[in-house]
Design a protein around this motif. Structure first.
Motif, PDB file in Angstrom:
ATOM      1  N   VAL A  47       0.565  -1.104   0.176  1.00 24.69           N
ATOM      2  CA  VAL A  47       0.004   0.081  -0.196  1.00 24.69           C
ATOM      3  C   VAL A  47       0.723   1.628   0.073  1.00 24.69           C
ATOM      4  O   VAL A  47       0.542   1.818  -0.738  1.00 24.69           O
ATOM      5  N   ALA A  48       2.133   0.969   0.429  1.00 21.35           N
ATOM      6  CA  ALA A  48       2.671   2.491   1.459  1.00 21.35           C
ATOM      7  C   ALA A  48       3.727   2.937  -0.596  1.00 21.35           C
ATOM      8  O   ALA A  48       3.673   3.931  -0.753  1.00 21.35           O
ATOM      9  N   ILE A  49       4.160   2.053  -1.114  1.00 24.95           N
ATOM     10  CA  ILE A  49       4.784   2.047  -2.423  1.00 24.95           C
ATOM     11  C   ILE A  49       4.083   2.474  -3.760  1.00 24.95           C
ATOM     12  O   ILE A  49       3.742   3.379  -4.179  1.00 24.95           O
ATOM     13  N   TYR A  50       2.165   1.556  -3.140  1.00 28.78           N
ATOM     14  CA  TYR A  50       1.599   2.213  -4.065  1.00 28.78           C
ATOM     15  C   TYR A  50       1.336   3.899  -4.510  1.00 28.78           C
ATOM     16  O   TYR A  50       0.968   4.758  -5.469  1.00 28.78           O
ATOM     17  N   GLY A  59      -3.574   6.057  -3.445  1.00 33.52           N
ATOM     18  CA  GLY A  59      -2.807   5.225  -2.775  1.00 33.52           C
ATOM     19  C   GLY A  59      -5.094   5.246  -1.655  1.00 33.52           C
ATOM     20  O   GLY A  59      -4.811   3.877  -1.179  1.00 33.52           O
ATOM     21  N   ALA A  60      -5.709   6.339  -1.470  1.00 39.36           N
ATOM     22  CA  ALA A  60      -6.893   5.641  -0.379  1.00 39.36           C
ATOM     23  C   ALA A  60      -7.351   4.541  -1.424  1.00 39.36           C
ATOM     24  O   ALA A  60      -8.099   3.753  -0.209  1.00 39.36           O
ATOM     25  N   PRO A 104       0.360   7.826   3.031  1.00 41.81           N
ATOM     26  CA  PRO A 104       1.800   7.962   3.163  1.00 41.81           C
ATOM     27  C   PRO A 104       1.848   8.640   0.815  1.00 41.81           C
ATOM     28  O   PRO A 104       2.596   9.321   1.188  1.00 41.81           O
ATOM     29  N   GLY A 105       0.998   8.535   0.623  1.00 42.38           N
ATOM     30  CA  GLY A 105       0.588   9.574  -0.969  1.00 42.38           C
ATOM     31  C   GLY A 105       0.956  10.881  -0.172  1.00 42.38           C
ATOM     32  O   GLY A 105       1.120  11.723  -0.766  1.00 42.38           O
ATOM     33  N   LEU A 106       0.595  11.472   0.980  1.00 41.00           N
ATOM     34  CA  LEU A 106       0.540  12.744   0.844  1.00 41.00           C
ATOM     35  C   LEU A 106       1.839  13.251   1.860  1.00 41.00           C
ATOM     36  O   LEU A 106       1.848  13.886   1.620  1.00 41.00           O
ATOM     37  N   VAL A 129       4.955   4.799   9.115  1.00 39.22           N
ATOM     38  CA  VAL A 129       3.310   6.004   9.081  1.00 39.22           C
ATOM     39  C   VAL A 129       2.640   5.145   8.705  1.00 39.22           C
ATOM     40  O   VAL A 129       1.192   4.923   9.295  1.00 39.22           O
ATOM     41  N   THR A 130       2.171   3.887   7.410  1.00 35.81           N
ATOM     42  CA  THR A 130       1.446   3.453   6.422  1.00 35.81           C
ATOM     43  C   THR A 130       1.277   2.290   7.582  1.00 35.81           C
ATOM     44  O   THR A 130      -0.317   1.790   7.756  1.00 35.81           O
TER      45      THR A 130
END
Length: 204
Positions: A47-50, A59-60, A104-106, A129-130
């Motif tokens: 999820v973090a990588i994506y 990401g959401a 993580p996207g933010l 953080v993820t």
């Protein structure tokens, strides 16, 4: 623009396929250490990588996909009684997963124009953080959802003294998993994201 859309669709399809493997193939996405407790999951890493590659909104949405899969697994093939009790609740299954994809996207956007070393620190932070977002929100939402029926859940989580507050029991039972996940995700995220970002720039 069309080339970028095609690239993004291909990346998304690849990550969905990887995530399905992590979810349904034993010992790839969920690694069980303590019997009876939820497994340590490598899902936050994916999820973090994506999210770092595709941005916070994507990401959401990917986090929502994770949450829906969690819900499905809880009803079809729960690995333990605690996971069954927690993740059959749609809010516990979905809300932490969506937030774990958004944050993580933010963070990635915040660090995207920084110097190389600072940017890499940002990727590691996003990874941690993820995992921590997922763990903390699962603990908080579970403590709220089982506020009036905490004894039964605590009984499945280990040998806790009678009257132990639910949130304390959850922190003890799930906190170690969350900490291990956070360290692992923080270390591995920049190692994977940095070369993938370079490849994405080349294929534009």
């Amino acid at each position: 623009m069309r080339r970028e859309q095609t690239r993004n669709m291909a990346i998304t399809a690849l990550f969905i396929a990887l995530f399905l493997l992590q979810t349904f193939v034993p010992n790839i996405g969920y690694i069980r250490i303590l019997p009876g407790l939820p497994a340590i999951t490598t899902a936050p890493l994916t999820v973090a990588i994506y999210a770092l590659l595709m941005g916070p909104m994507a990401g959401a949405v990917f986090g929502l996909f994770w949450g829906i899969l969690r819900l499905i697994l809880a009803f079809t093939q729960p690995g333990d009684i605690v996971s069954l009790m927690l993740f059959q609740n749609v809010f516990i299954a979905v809300i932490p997963s969506v937030c774990a994809g958004l944050f993580p996207g933010l963070i990635g956007k915040l660090f995207q124009n920084k110097k190389k070393g600072i940017r890499e620190t940002g990727y590691a932070t996003a990874g941690a953080v993820t995992s921590l977002t997922n763990t903390v929100l699962v603990i908080l939402l579970t403590s709220l959802a089982f506020m009036n029926d905490s004894g039964r859940l605590i009984g499945y989580m280990g040998n806790f003294a009678k009257g132990t507050p639910l949130i304390e029991a959850l922190i003890v039972a799930l906190g170690m998993n969350g900490l291990i996940e956070a360290i692992f995700t923080a270390i591995v995220t920049p190692i994977i994201v940095i070369p993938l970002k370079k490849v994405m720039k080349r294929i534009g």
